[in-house]
Write an enzyme that holds these catalytic residues in place. Structure first.
Site, short mmCIF file in Angstrom:
data_model
loop_
_atom_site.label_atom_id
_atom_site.label_comp_id
_atom_site.label_asym_id
_atom_site.label_seq_id
_atom_site.Cartn_x
_atom_site.Cartn_y
_atom_site.Cartn_z
N ILE A 185 38.96 40.96 37.16
CA ILE A 185 39.95 40.51 36.11
C ILE A 185 40.57 39.41 36.71
CG2 ILE A 185 41.45 40.95 34.16
CD1 ILE A 185 40.59 43.71 34.23
N GLY B 127 45.30 36.77 43.33
CA GLY B 127 45.95 37.60 42.58
C GLY B 127 45.18 38.14 41.22
N SER B 128 45.02 39.42 41.41
CA SER B 128 44.14 39.73 39.96
C SER B 128 44.28 41.45 39.94
CB SER B 128 42.92 39.48 39.95
OG SER B 128 42.19 39.51 38.85
N ARG B 129 43.06 42.03 39.31
CA ARG B 129 42.93 43.53 38.95
C ARG B 129 41.55 43.84 39.16
NH1 ARG B 129 45.47 45.63 33.46
NH2 ARG B 129 43.36 46.51 32.70
#
Length: 219
Positions: A155, A185-187
């Site tokens: 994501i 940066g994320s998930r």
């Protein structure tokens, strides 16, 4: 060791740094200004190198374990309904990656890629509750003999503007190998069958390819 996805960025950063250093040395006479510019450029290059690092890790394949796909912090462990592909309730485990984490995505388990799809979308902060459904993302499903079908999502976040996904439908993949890369940066969300033994807790630090997220279904 650096990830191949960073080759262009590292090359551009190195060239720009070299040019700025040469120009500042030639045209700026005030030492403190010159030093400030040069130190700033070196710091920027170090940040780029740090972001694209790809540490070598030794993996022990285990069909009964789900390994962390990325480095980061466990921010979600809850039962949810997965409606895109599985269309059933699952245990969702989410790992948030800050810009300082290693951003390589690794296969959490070995198996056959049954589904791989890219979705354009928004760029909400990665910890937003709706990020999993509304942000730019990729959805991948791997079929494994122990866990059945396991779905995971890369994501994008507020800073992440590019998701790289290597998973292709119909191919066999191996636990711990590179599955992609997420920039800045994320998930990653993992959707596991109900009854799976979860081996992490909220706010725990996870290490990609090392931390055991879950083990086989409870009997």
């Amino acid at each position: 060791m650096f990830h191949k996805e960073g080759t262009q960025s590292i090359l551009i950063g190195t060239v720009i740094t070299a040019i700025v250093l040469l120009l500042s040395d030639k045209f700026i006479d005030t030492n403190w200004i010159k030093m400030t510019i040069q130190i700033s450029m070196f710091a920027l290059l170090i940040i780029i190198l740090q972001f694209f690092r790809n540490p070598k890790r030794n993996f022990i394949l285990n069909e009964n374990q789900i390994l962390a796909p990325v480095d980061g912090k466990v921010v979600v462990i809850e039962e949810v309904y997965e409606g895109e592909y599985l269309k059933e309730k699952r245990i969702q485990v989410s790992i948030f990656m800050s810009p300082l984490n290693v951003h390589v995505t690794r296969y959490a388990l070995s198996g056959l890629v049954k589904f791989s799809k890219y979705h354009p979308g928004k760029f909400l902060v990665a910890w937003h509750p709706k990020a999993s459904e509304e942000n730019e993302r990729t959805t991948i499903v791997i079929e494994n003999k122990t866990f059945g079908e396991v779905l995971y999502r890369q994501i994008a976040g507020a800073l992440a503007r590019r998701i790289v996904n290597y998973a292709k439908e119909g191919e066999q993949v191996k636990q711990g190998e590179d599955a992609g890369f997420i920039k800045f940066g994320s998930r990653v969300d993992i959707f596991l069958p109900l009854g799976t033994q979860i081996n992490v807790v909220l706010n725990q630090k996870a290490i990609g390819g090392k931390t055991i997220i879950a083990t086989k279904l409870n009997e």
